[in-house]
Every structure is written in structure tokens, then in C-alpha cells.
Write a protein that holds these residues in place. Structure first.
Motif, mmCIF file in Angstrom:
data_model
loop_
_atom_site.group_PDB
_atom_site.id
_atom_site.type_symbol
_atom_site.label_atom_id
_atom_site.label_comp_id
_atom_site.label_asym_id
_atom_site.label_seq_id
_atom_site.Cartn_x
_atom_site.Cartn_y
_atom_site.Cartn_z
ATOM 1 N N THR A 1 -40.476 9.268 -4.558
ATOM 2 C CA THR A 1 -39.551 8.152 -4.378
ATOM 3 C C THR A 1 -40.117 6.908 -5.045
ATOM 4 O O THR A 1 -41.310 6.621 -4.920
ATOM 5 N N LEU A 2 -39.263 6.185 -5.743
ATOM 6 C CA LEU A 2 -39.650 4.915 -6.353
ATOM 7 C C LEU A 2 -38.697 3.839 -5.855
ATOM 8 O O LEU A 2 -37.478 3.991 -5.935
ATOM 9 N N ARG A 3 -39.265 2.738 -5.343
ATOM 10 C CA ARG A 3 -38.461 1.642 -4.786
ATOM 11 C C ARG A 3 -38.555 0.432 -5.708
ATOM 12 O O ARG A 3 -39.642 -0.094 -5.932
ATOM 13 N N VAL A 4 -37.394 0.015 -6.218
ATOM 14 C CA VAL A 4 -37.334 -1.051 -7.218
ATOM 15 C C VAL A 4 -36.436 -2.176 -6.707
ATOM 16 O O VAL A 4 -35.328 -1.926 -6.229
ATOM 17 N N GLN B 1 -32.893 1.439 -5.285
ATOM 18 C CA GLN B 1 -32.840 0.080 -5.809
ATOM 19 C C GLN B 1 -32.393 -0.882 -4.723
ATOM 20 O O GLN B 1 -31.397 -0.663 -4.048
ATOM 21 N N SER B 2 -33.140 -1.960 -4.558
ATOM 22 C CA SER B 2 -32.817 -2.994 -3.577
ATOM 23 C C SER B 2 -32.367 -4.240 -4.321
ATOM 24 O O SER B 2 -33.089 -4.759 -5.173
ATOM 25 N N HIS B 3 -31.159 -4.706 -4.018
ATOM 26 C CA HIS B 3 -30.616 -5.904 -4.667
ATOM 27 C C HIS B 3 -30.909 -7.116 -3.795
ATOM 28 O O HIS B 3 -30.627 -7.115 -2.598
ATOM 29 N N SER B 4 -31.483 -8.170 -4.391
ATOM 30 C CA SER B 4 -31.865 -9.331 -3.594
ATOM 31 C C SER B 4 -32.029 -10.551 -4.487
ATOM 32 O O SER B 4 -31.834 -10.491 -5.700
ATOM 33 N N SER B 5 -32.400 -11.664 -3.868
ATOM 34 C CA SER B 5 -32.751 -12.877 -4.600
ATOM 35 C C SER B 5 -34.195 -12.768 -5.081
ATOM 36 O O SER B 5 -34.903 -11.804 -4.762
ATOM 37 N N TYR B 6 -34.654 -13.768 -5.836
ATOM 38 C CA TYR B 6 -36.065 -13.790 -6.223
ATOM 39 C C TYR B 6 -36.959 -13.712 -4.984
ATOM 40 O O TYR B 6 -37.925 -12.946 -4.940
ATOM 41 N N ASP B 7 -36.645 -14.548 -3.985
ATOM 42 C CA ASP B 7 -37.458 -14.562 -2.765
ATOM 43 C C ASP B 7 -37.452 -13.202 -2.081
ATOM 44 O O ASP B 7 -38.469 -12.752 -1.553
ATOM 45 N N GLN C 1 -42.420 -2.847 0.844
ATOM 46 C CA GLN C 1 -41.132 -2.161 0.853
ATOM 47 C C GLN C 1 -40.665 -1.822 -0.558
ATOM 48 O O GLN C 1 -39.824 -0.951 -0.738
ATOM 49 N N LEU C 2 -41.196 -2.536 -1.554
ATOM 50 C CA LEU C 2 -40.885 -2.270 -2.954
ATOM 51 C C LEU C 2 -42.161 -1.892 -3.695
ATOM 52 O O LEU C 2 -43.232 -2.438 -3.427
ATOM 53 N N ASP C 3 -42.026 -0.970 -4.642
ATOM 54 C CA ASP C 3 -43.161 -0.606 -5.496
ATOM 55 C C ASP C 3 -43.279 -1.568 -6.674
ATOM 56 O O ASP C 3 -44.378 -1.992 -7.036
ATOM 57 N N ILE C 4 -42.151 -1.881 -7.281
ATOM 58 C CA ILE C 4 -42.086 -2.839 -8.382
ATOM 59 C C ILE C 4 -40.801 -3.644 -8.224
ATOM 60 O O ILE C 4 -39.881 -3.230 -7.506
#
Length: 299
Positions: free
Chosen positions: A91-94, A123-129, A139-142
Motif C-alpha cells: 500500500t502506498l499513501r499519497v 490518495q488523500s486530498h487536502s490542503s497544504y496544511d 498517515q501519508l508516505d509522500i
């Protein structure tokens, strides 16, 4: 076999035993047993069990980042072992912000799935913060970030994206070929919240008397507000080129840019799968033609 550390992290994030049981294809009692085994192992209660759901104890809240790191380390270990055996799975979390999620991720994800069908890409969609927080907590790899990131990350620049001024259709500045930054002094602005758009706020800091009259949590939501004359905005070309709008897009007299790149706590310690994704992303950007970007969103 159930991994009790991973079970705890999933329970902490969902606060729902049933959802975690469904994800792992185990019974709810098996999930509860894994949690109790973990609590016995460390000698502390981690969750409160009640009829209205699961909450974390103070120990659970404090230890959650450590458990996330354990889960990520285990995932990296398994990926490296698979790599030695010639296997590519895991699994890769981006994490990514809006413009990257809209214009790059779909094509890269399609190519990634075709080349590495046994790797799950989340894939996680978010703001810069939000991306920074995901990297910091494990929670994210990259994650994709701007060069104005705040955290202590390693950063690989990929693309220079120009900022444009967005004006109401009848704004006097719409007659300018390019906009001098001093022409924006004492104007009213519509902008993303500061944690969502570091670079635009950096530009705003150079404008005298600028007043932000409306905040949005997605940069594209500024567009209809500008159309209706609420204020003007400063937005990346990567966003605006994908939006059909009667609002007027103008370049700065002295061009302003953001640098988009991929960040990690450490590229050396990132999962091996991360490099596969990075390589595909770099290949895609090298052949990507922003001038062919269609205005697919209209208001």
C-alpha cells in the motif's frame, strides 16, 4: 493474521469496530480481542468502549502517533522483503492538494495501476496544511507540497506553476495586459485560508492595504465569488486553466510562481513503492502539456 497495532490505528481513525472488522474480513469480536491483547501488552487502556461507539483514552491519544510509526515501519519492511523476492505489492499513501488531484493524479494513478496492479494506491486530498499533517503523523508516505512548506521534510521540486490575478469581468484592471503588483494595493480579496495556500499569502504580504473579505477552503471556490464582484483573487494557473469562467485572468507584470514538488519525512526511509510512484509522476510531468488543458469546470 491480525496485526494488533494496525487494528488499533484503524479503530482510532474510524472509531468504528464494525468498519474495521469489515475491512479485514474478521468478526467484530476478533477486532475487540486484538485491541485487548494490545492493551495487555503495554499495560494501559487505549480505548473506551460504549454503546455509542469507541473513543480513545488519554493514553490512546498520546500513543497513536507511535503506533502509526510502527505500522508504517512494518509496511516498509514488508515492501523491502517483497522487493528482494522480486515482488511488488503493498500500500502506498499519497497526499495532494486540489490542482494536483485534478490534473496529475488521475493520469499517474491510471498508469500506476496498470504497471503495478498488486499495489494499492490510497490518495488523500487536502490542503497544504493537511498534507503536512499527514506526513508528520505517518498517515501519508509522500505528499505533494509547495516549496513554501513549513515542516521539516525532504522536498523534490517537480514543476513551476505561475500565479495569475483573477478579476471580475468589469474590473478596470481587466484592461491591463499585465498587472503590476502595486495596482492591487488596497483592494478586496477572496483567498483560501492561509494554511491552504502559502504562496498566495506570500504574494499578498507584498500588497499594501490588502483586505481579505472572503475565505474559501478550496481555491476553485474563489472563482464564482470573483465573478460576482465580491473581490479579486490570486490563483495558480494549474487551477484556472481547468475552469471556464467569465472572470478575467491576468499575469503579473513581474511573474509570480509556486514550485510544486513531492515531500517526505525522508526519501531514504520512504517505502520502496514511493520511488515507483515518483518516477511515474516525473515521467508524466515531462510529457504533460498544460496548454492542452481543457476548461472542464464551469460555474
Amino acid at each position: 493474521m491480525l496485526n494488533k497495532y494496525e487494528v488499533f490505528v484503524q479503530v482510532a481513525e474510524t472509531r468504528n469496530l464494525t468498519k474495521v472488522a469489515e475491512r479485514y474480513h474478521y468478526s467484530q469480536s476478533a477486532i475487540s480481542h486484538a485491541l485487548r491483547a494490545l492493551e495487555e501488552e503495554i499495560g494501559l487502556p487505549l480505548v473506551h468502549r460504549a454503546k455509542n461507539g469507541i473513543t480513545l483514552t488519554k493514553y490512546g491519544e498520546e500513543l497513536l502517533p507511535d503506533f502509526r510509526r510502527i505500522v508504517c515501519s512494518r509496511e516498509r519492511l514488508l515492501q523491502k522483503a517483497d522487493q528482494f523476492r522480486g515482488l511488488r505489492r503493498g500500500t502506498l499513501r499519497v497526499g495532494a492538494f486540489t490542482s494536483v488531484s485534478m490534473h496529475w493524479i488521475p493520469a499517474v494513478a491510471e498508469k500506476f495501476a496498470a504497471e503495478y496492479p498488486n499495489i494499492q494506491l490510497i490518495q488523500s486530498h487536502s490542503s497544504y496544511d493537511g498534507v503536512e499533517a499527514g506526513l508528520q503523523t505517518g498517515q501519508l508516505d509522500i505528499g505533494f507540497l509547495s516549496g513554501y512548506y513549513k515542516g521539516n521534510f525532504e522536498f523534490m521540486p517537480l514543476y513551476q506553476d505561475e500565479y495569475l490575478v483573477l478579476l471580475p469581468p468589469d474590473d478596470p484592471l481587466a484592461q491591463y495586459e499585465r498587472i503590476p503588483i502595486e495596482a492591487l494595493n488596497y483592494r478586496r480579496f477572496v483567498l483560501m485560508e492561509e494554511g491552504g495556500e502559502y504562496d498566495a499569502w506570500h504574494i499578498l504580504s507584498r500588497i499594501k492595504g490588502a483586505e481579505v473579505v472572503h475565505y474559501v477552503n478550496e481555491d476553485m471556490l474563489a472563482v464564482p465569488l470573483v465573478e460576482h464582484g465580491i473581490g479579486i483573487s490570486i490563483l495558480p494557473k494549474l487551477i484556472l486553466d481547468g475552469i471556464a469562467t467569465p472572470a478575467v485572468k491576468k499575469r503579473f507584470a513581474e511573474p509570480r510562481y509556486r514550485v510544486i514538488g513531492i515531500a517526505a519525512n525522508s526519501f531514504k526511509d520512504a517505502p520502496p513503492l514511493a520511488q515507483l510512484f515518483i518516477d511515474l509522476t516525473k515521467d508524466y510531468i515531462e510529457t504533460w502539456d498544460p496548454d492542452k488543458l481543457k476548461a472542464s469546470i464551469s460555474y
